[in-house]
Design an enzyme around this catalytic site. Structure first.
Site, PDB file in Angstrom:
ATOM      1  N   SER A  98      -0.127  45.798  28.046  1.00 24.22           N
ATOM      2  CA  SER A  98      -0.504  44.842  27.021  1.00 24.22           C
ATOM      3  C   SER A  98      -1.955  45.098  26.597  1.00 24.22           C
ATOM      4  CB  SER A  98      -0.282  43.415  27.543  1.00 24.22           C
ATOM      5  OG  SER A  98      -0.238  42.492  26.491  1.00 24.22           O
ATOM      6  N   ASP A 139      10.719  43.723  23.523  1.00 24.49           N
ATOM      7  CA  ASP A 139       9.371  43.168  23.572  1.00 24.49           C
ATOM      8  C   ASP A 139       8.860  42.866  22.164  1.00 24.49           C
ATOM      9  OD1 ASP A 139       6.823  42.416  24.235  1.00 24.49           O
ATOM     10  OD2 ASP A 139       6.148  44.423  24.823  1.00 24.49           O
ATOM     11  N   HIS A 196       8.445  43.253  28.111  1.00 20.34           N
ATOM     12  CA  HIS A 196       7.014  43.556  28.098  1.00 20.34           C
ATOM     13  C   HIS A 196       6.621  44.421  29.294  1.00 20.34           C
ATOM     14  CE1 HIS A 196       3.217  42.882  26.185  1.00 20.34           C
ATOM     15  NE2 HIS A 196       2.669  42.208  27.178  1.00 20.34           N
TER      16      HIS A 196
END
Length: 500
Positions: free
Chosen positions: A172, A428, A453
């Site tokens: 991320s 995601d 994710h």
């Protein structure tokens, strides 16, 4: 520069380094013998410069940057360093949800380092005041990257492995940082695995409708009836509000306070929308406890909960309870305490870490995502550049710089970089804001079918989709090649031939 709580001994080598060196022989044997991949992390603190780029305001003042280290699998002198670039959270939580890196370290005999991002967890330049207004001026992407670079150099020097090839890892925002480390400090980092890294979206180059459109697609893909039921539930809440039936909304959805203003309605909508965001991001095929305890396949479970209720608003309440009331012990939803609106429409969380992320989303990180009830199933909640600017001025007294990441870290034009893997899962909602095609022979994009994710960073699991198993194999192969190539590029020691 030193480490806390350990103090340097007479010869200048921090005592934690001595412990590390003394245990290497034993650990190198255990790396192949242990069947359970517990890295046995040790927590340390590094005296980090508060400001890397100003020689006057803070002079040589430092703060304690927390990092975790494990030499359990390391073959000193031969094994690489795997360096996790911490993101917006406690470093222990990130380490405990990044088991693939541990598995890879065992395979490739690497030293493991998980470095905490300044202003998060316990790495607080101004102590408990760090995330209060007036103390956030040193919270930038550039300062965090410099922290990682200085820490990495110090570790390599103290351990006597200045030439150890280093691979950066992150997921991320941390995935963005791992890519940026390779781009900004290529002499320190030989390659990077940037999992679910939305480098395009945060640079202001994406579609503002994309994120919540893709959250909607996850639920529609699970069940078109589910997605329609979500639309119906939100519309019923809006209709009841316009009729003045505030108590009915509170009773059916289970809020602790009755709604009484348009602000309350927007807060309720944001609260509920955030639950869908969490479920979509965390849609793993097995139970997890990352952003909170969730069952396996939480999108599926959420839809089942929603559709099991005859009353749509009560179904929405049941779905939201997966995120906000996993224990089943909360009598009602305190929508202002459990969810706090911020400069990140996908959610900041609560507490000190949330305040730090809110500040970053008000300065360099551009997250102007809207829901519009046309391309997505959510109520219309705009978040334009103008709304962001006003919020950030009111909250932090700062003007966002929406184009800065394009200038500082190239936006999506990364062809001049090398040795970066950008991985994304097709489930995601962040994937649409990342790199989804190869940019060169060494800027590689991979897509995980059935992946949420940064699924590839998680430990191997028997429920993993076949795609992530293959992606991890590819990542391991590329990383091994990068390490080998970095070894070959190291300059040979100069040999004095003696007098002619």
């Amino acid at each position: 520069m030193g480490l806390h709580p350990c103090s340097p001994v007479d010869h200048g080598v921090p005592s934690w380094v001595l412990v590390l060196l003394l245990t290497l022989g034993l650990c190198s044997l255990q790396a192949t013998a242990d069947s359970v991949l517990d890295p046995d992390f040790r927590e340390n603190y590094f005296e980090q410069y508060m400001d890397h780029f100003n020689f006057e305001s803070f002079s040589n003042k430092t703060f304690g940057q927390r990092f975790l280290v494990s030499d359990k699998f390391w073959k000193m002198g031969e094994g690489p360093i795997f360096f996790y670039t911490g993101n917006e959270g406690d470093i222990w939580s990130l380490a405990n949800n990044s088991g693939f890196i541990v598995e890879l370290a065992a395979q490739q005999e690497a030293l493991l380092v998980f470095a905490e991002h300044r202003y998060y967890g316990k790495s607080l330049p101004f102590g408990v005041q760090s995330t209060q207004r007036g103390y956030t001026q040193l919270l930038t992407v550039e300062q965090a990257l410099a922290d990682f670079a200085v820490l990495l150099q110090a570790l390599r020097h103290n351990l006597g492995v200045q030439d150890a090839p280093t691979i950066a890892f992150g997921g991320s925002y941390g995935g963005m940082l791992s890519a940026y480390m390779r781009m900004k400090y290529p002499h320190l980092v030989a390659g990077a695995l940037a999992a679910s890294a939305p480098v395009i979206a945060v640079a202001g180059l994406g579609n503002p409708d994309q994120f919540f459109r893709d959250v909607t697609a996850d639920f529609y893909g699970q069940s078109p009836k589910c997605a329609q039921a979500v639309r119906d539930a939100f519309q019923q809440i809006k209709d009841l509000f316009l009729q003045g039936a505030y108590d009915t909304i509170s009773q059916n959805f289970g809020t602790c306070q009755s709604l009484s203003s348009p602000k309350d309605l927007t807060q309720l909508f944001g609260f509920a929308r955030n639950a869908f965001t969490v479920l979509a991001m965390m849609d793993y095929p097995y139970p997890t406890n990352f952003l909170g305890p969730l069952p396996a396949n939480p999108v599926k479970v959420g839809c089942e909960r929603l559709l099991s209720e005859g009353q749509r608003i009560m179904g929405l309440r049941a779905l939201a309870g997966l995120v906000y009331n996993s224990s089943g012990m909360e009598p009602c939803f305190d929508i202002y305490q459990m969810y706090q609106s911020c400069a990140d429409p996908t959610g900041c969380g609560t507490g000190s870490n949330a305040r730090a992320w809110d500040y970053q989303a008000c300065t360099e990180i551009n997250l102007t995502f809207d829901s519009n009830n046309v391309t997505d199933m959510f109520p219309e909640i705009p978040f334009s550049d103008e709304l962001r600017q006003q919020y950030c001025l009111d909250t932090w007294g700062v003007w966002p710089r929406p184009d800065w990441l394009q200038t500082s870290f190239w936006g999506g034009d990364l062809k001049a970089a090398s040795n970066i893997i950008f991985s994304n899962g097709d489930l995601d909602p962040w994937a649409g804001g990342g790199i989804q095609r190869n940019l060169s022979t060494s800027i590689i994009a991979v897509t995980i079918q059935g992946g949420a994710h940064h699924l590839d960073l998680r430990a191997s699991n028997s429920e993993d989709p076949p795609s992530v198993v293959e992606v991890r194999k590819l990542e391991a192969t590329l990383i091994r090649e990068w390490v080998a190539a970095a070894r070959l590029k190291q300059p040979a020691e100069a040999q004095w031939p003696g007098p002619k």
